[in-house]
Design a protein around this motif. Structure first.
Motif, mmCIF file in Angstrom:
data_model
loop_
_atom_site.group_PDB
_atom_site.id
_atom_site.type_symbol
_atom_site.label_atom_id
_atom_site.label_comp_id
_atom_site.label_asym_id
_atom_site.label_seq_id
_atom_site.Cartn_x
_atom_site.Cartn_y
_atom_site.Cartn_z
ATOM 1 N N ILE A 53 3.695 9.324 6.915
ATOM 2 C CA ILE A 53 4.420 8.705 5.944
ATOM 3 C C ILE A 53 4.061 7.597 5.186
ATOM 4 C CG2 ILE A 53 6.661 7.462 5.768
ATOM 5 C CD1 ILE A 53 7.951 8.698 7.648
ATOM 6 N N ALA A 54 3.041 7.081 5.573
ATOM 7 C CA ALA A 54 2.223 5.851 4.909
ATOM 8 C C ALA A 54 1.181 6.305 4.416
ATOM 9 C CB ALA A 54 1.489 5.626 6.263
ATOM 10 N N VAL A 57 9.897 4.110 -2.268
ATOM 11 C CA VAL A 57 8.529 2.598 -1.994
ATOM 12 C C VAL A 57 7.328 2.847 -2.865
ATOM 13 C CG1 VAL A 57 6.712 1.673 -0.162
ATOM 14 C CG2 VAL A 57 9.907 2.473 -0.188
ATOM 15 N N GLY A 58 6.635 3.766 -2.905
ATOM 16 C CA GLY A 58 5.296 5.236 -3.266
ATOM 17 C C GLY A 58 5.256 4.986 -5.180
ATOM 18 N N ALA A 106 1.899 8.252 -3.227
ATOM 19 C CA ALA A 106 3.000 8.335 -4.414
ATOM 20 C C ALA A 106 3.307 7.077 -5.070
ATOM 21 C CB ALA A 106 4.136 8.906 -3.648
ATOM 22 N N GLY A 107 2.290 6.033 -4.505
ATOM 23 C CA GLY A 107 1.856 4.412 -4.792
ATOM 24 C C GLY A 107 0.980 4.894 -6.120
ATOM 25 N N THR A 142 11.613 6.636 1.157
ATOM 26 C CA THR A 142 9.947 5.195 1.622
ATOM 27 C C THR A 142 8.664 6.208 0.549
ATOM 28 O OG1 THR A 142 11.124 5.296 3.952
ATOM 29 C CG2 THR A 142 8.757 4.951 3.310
ATOM 30 N N ILE A 143 8.674 7.581 0.732
ATOM 31 C CA ILE A 143 7.744 7.512 -0.140
ATOM 32 C C ILE A 143 7.965 8.204 -1.810
ATOM 33 C CG2 ILE A 143 6.300 10.380 -0.666
ATOM 34 C CD1 ILE A 143 6.722 10.606 2.078
ATOM 35 N N VAL A 191 3.833 7.514 1.343
ATOM 36 C CA VAL A 191 3.239 6.035 0.313
ATOM 37 C C VAL A 191 2.571 5.532 -0.919
ATOM 38 C CG1 VAL A 191 3.804 4.468 0.863
ATOM 39 C CG2 VAL A 191 5.117 6.002 1.919
#
Length: 121
Positions: free
Chosen positions: A2-3, A69-70, A9-10, A65-66, A6
């Motif tokens: 997931i990190a 947040v991302g 995607a960020g 989350t992705i 993120v």
């Protein structure tokens, strides 16, 4: 995993913001940072939609989350709003600086609420 999502995607969100911001500023003769406000409002709307999808339609939390947040985190930018506002203050355009700060906050919250309400249907 997931990190990594993120982070990717960020990165994508930041690139999309740069492209959209550059295109909007090239078409606008205004000295006010309306492109930044518009980007933040659109990002808030998208975050509201994503949150609603998770809350009301059992979308996977990892998506929020992705993408939230991302992507939305990379796409929207409070720091640019802050810099734009400081530039207006330095130029002694105090009313415009207040309008940008308060307008971004109010329209961003409203857009997130609209996104959440739309997703709830």
């Amino acid at each position: 995993m997931i990190a990594v999502g993120v982070a990717l995607a960020g990165s994508l969100g930041a690139v999309v913001r740069f492209v959209v911001d550059s295109a909007l500023r090239a078409r606008s003769a205004s000295s006010l940072p309306w492109p930044t406000v518009l980007i933040n409002v659109v990002g808030s709307l998208l975050l509201g939609l994503l949150t609603g999808a998770v809350l009301f339609h059992d979308a996977p939390a990892a998506m929020l989350t992705i993408a939230g947040v991302g992507f939305c985190g990379g796409f929207t930018t409070f720091s640019t709003t802050s810099v734009d506002s400081v530039r207006l203050i330095v130029a002694r355009r105090y009313g415009a600086a207040c309008a940008i700060v308060l307008g971004t906050l109010a329209t961003g919250l409203a857009a997130a609420g609209v996104g959440l309400a739309v997703a709830a249907v």
